[in-house]
Design a protein around this motif. Structure first.
Motif, short mmCIF file in Angstrom:
data_model
loop_
_atom_site.label_atom_id
_atom_site.label_comp_id
_atom_site.label_asym_id
_atom_site.label_seq_id
_atom_site.Cartn_x
_atom_site.Cartn_y
_atom_site.Cartn_z
N ILE A 180 0.74 -1.16 -0.12
CA ILE A 180 -0.11 -0.07 -0.02
C ILE A 180 0.85 1.38 -0.01
CG2 ILE A 180 -1.87 1.34 1.40
CD1 ILE A 180 -2.68 -1.53 2.30
N GLN A 183 2.41 1.66 -3.44
CA GLN A 183 1.41 2.09 -4.50
C GLN A 183 1.01 3.40 -4.26
OE1 GLN A 183 0.26 -0.14 -7.15
NE2 GLN A 183 -0.68 1.87 -7.66
N ARG A 184 0.77 3.83 -2.85
CA ARG A 184 0.33 5.14 -2.77
C ARG A 184 1.42 6.23 -3.10
NH1 ARG A 184 -4.70 5.83 -0.60
NH2 ARG A 184 -4.33 8.09 0.09
N GLU A 187 1.85 6.98 -6.50
CA GLU A 187 0.78 7.83 -7.22
C GLU A 187 1.01 9.50 -6.47
OE1 GLU A 187 -2.51 5.56 -6.37
OE2 GLU A 187 -1.93 3.96 -7.72
N LYS A 189 0.60 10.01 -3.75
CA LYS A 189 -0.70 10.02 -2.63
C LYS A 189 -0.13 9.90 -1.16
CE LYS A 189 -4.41 8.09 -5.16
NZ LYS A 189 -5.02 7.13 -5.62
N ARG A 190 -0.95 10.51 -0.22
CA ARG A 190 -0.55 10.53 1.31
C ARG A 190 -0.84 9.15 1.73
NH1 ARG A 190 -2.33 14.73 6.09
NH2 ARG A 190 -0.56 14.52 7.04
N CYS A 191 -0.11 8.81 2.68
CA CYS A 191 -0.40 7.41 3.39
C CYS A 191 -0.45 8.00 4.97
CB CYS A 191 0.79 6.62 3.40
SG CYS A 191 1.48 5.98 1.83
N TYR A 236 7.71 2.64 6.38
CA TYR A 236 7.27 3.73 5.62
C TYR A 236 8.51 4.36 5.13
CZ TYR A 236 5.30 8.13 3.83
OH TYR A 236 4.86 8.96 2.87
N TYR A 248 7.64 13.92 -1.48
CA TYR A 248 6.65 12.96 -1.20
C TYR A 248 5.95 13.71 0.03
CZ TYR A 248 9.89 11.73 2.65
OH TYR A 248 10.88 11.75 3.76
N LYS A 312 -3.86 2.06 4.60
CA LYS A 312 -5.13 2.11 3.65
C LYS A 312 -5.69 3.42 3.10
CE LYS A 312 -7.07 -1.31 1.22
NZ LYS A 312 -7.16 -2.59 0.85
N LYS A 313 -6.20 4.13 4.01
CA LYS A 313 -6.62 5.13 3.48
C LYS A 313 -6.42 6.42 4.21
CE LYS A 313 -11.46 3.66 3.26
NZ LYS A 313 -11.43 2.53 3.88
#
Ligand SMILES: NC(=O)c1ccc[n+]([C@@H]2O[C@H](COP(=O)([O-])OP(=O)(O)OC[C@H]3O[C@@H](n4cnc5c(N)ncnc54)[C@H](O)[C@@H]3O)[C@@H](O)[C@H]2O)c1
Length: 313
Positions: A180, A183-184, A187, A189-191, A236, A248, A312-313
């Motif tokens: 995860i 992947q994030r 892209e 994206k924030r984790c 991370y 990032y 995840k989100k």
């Protein structure tokens, strides 16, 4: 040696298969490709790959009966959807019972199993968790069904080794926070990370121990664990470093979720006593190998065994 590997195209199964094939053993690998991928094993003469499910009793009986393995290495497991009890029960319980009984019927000399540390419940009574901690798998369909198979194995009278594991990562890892994060971050994206700590072990270190277990080292239950845990943010940071990212998003640090465990630290003393000193690959090296794999093959999965897990989100 002849080894029958269930889930032979998964993370753990394929690494064990590679070690066995490299030293000249014959391997039969059954997989339904629920989470495994064909590209995890290179086709070769001594590899007999079968697409099928271990829940198919007739198939398992026929394959094990014809192949007559010296060892049965059972890595296949269902866990993709915490609400899909049917699939978990079918693969983990029915499939588990099928392979244990097929091993027994065919007098297979060794059986190697992989159990989840979730069998100790979400709030273990000790840290580190000892092997005599009661089994409390009621937290998830995955833990319930994985524990049923381990119970069948204990009932069978087979000569077995079961490795209880917390977090196994590296190339071909499709569950937990590592895929995860990758992947994030790919892209932009924030984790999110929680304050939880985990003991991340490299899949190849486990596979080496499993080969030794297949060869006869150890009897009964073991923790495959380094004995030290790290905060998930270290994982991370290792992903960020391995991806060589300059820019990032900072992760959001959240408190523990309702079914998150502060630390899962398994007492490895019996493993060290019977398997000797095990060299555990450093986290950064493990993560570098995983990132290399994701770059080459892409990320599939990112599955979680519980409903809330970091990343995840
Ligand atoms: N990876 C971990 O951190 C971890 C932790 C605790 C326990 N375990 C256990 O270790 C074992 C290996 O895990 P992994 O990380 O390699 O997972 P994985 O998903 O990579 O491998 C499991 C393999 O089983 C296959 N499979 C699933 N259902 C099947 C079925 N019905 N018939 C045949 N094949 C089927 C999948 O396609 C996959 O190739 C599992 O039993 C798992 O429960 C893993």
């Amino acid at each position: 040696m002849k080894a029958f590997i269930t889930g032979g195209f998964g993370q753990v199964g394929s690494h064990i298969a590679e070690f066995l094939l490299a030293r000249g053993d014959e391997v039969m690998a059954i997989d339904n490709f629920a989470t495994g991928r064909r590209e995890h094993l290179i086709a070769q003469d001594r590899l007999h790959a079968v697409e099928g499910s271990i829940a198919d009793k007739e198939l398992v009986d026929r394959l094990v009966g014809d192949f007559k393995p010296d060892v049965l290495i059972h890595t296949a497991a269902s866990y993709k959807d915490p609400d899909d009890w049917y699939s978990d029960a079918l693969t983990n319980v029915v499939g588990g019972a099928n392979v244990v009984q097929a091993a027994k019927a065919n007098k297979v000399g060794r059986f190697v199993y992989f159990q989840t540390a979730l069998c100790y419940g979400l709030k273990p009574q000790q840290q580190p968790i000892r092997l005599d901690h009661p089994k409390l798998p009621g937290n998830s369909s995955y833990a319930i069904t994985k524990t049923a198979a381990e119970d069948y194995l204990e009932l069978s009278g087979l000569d077995f080794v079961t490795f209880r594991l917390a977090n196994v990562i590296g190339p071909r890892n499709v569950s937990g926070p590592l895929p995860i994060f990758f992947q994030r971050l790919s892209e932009g994206k924030r984790c999110f990370v929680t304050t939880a700590r985990r003991d991340f072990v490299f899949v190849k270190d486990l596979a080496r121990a499993a080969v030794r277990a297949a060869d006869g080292t150890g009897h009964g239950t073991y923790h495959f664990s380094s004995g030290t845990d790290v905060p998930i943010i270290d994982l991370y940071d290792a992903v960020v470093e391995a991806m060589i990212l300059n820019d990032y998003p900072e992760p959001e640090v959240r408190p523990l979720g309702p079914d998150d465990t502060a630390s899962i630290l398994l007492d490895p003393s019996r493993t060290f006593a019977d398997f000797g000193d095990i060299r555990f690959t450093p986290l950064k090296e493990t993560v570098r190998a995983a990132v290399e794999y994701y770059r080459a093959y892409g990320v599939s999965g990112g599955y979680t065994h519980l409903k809330h897990e970091p990343g995840k989100k």
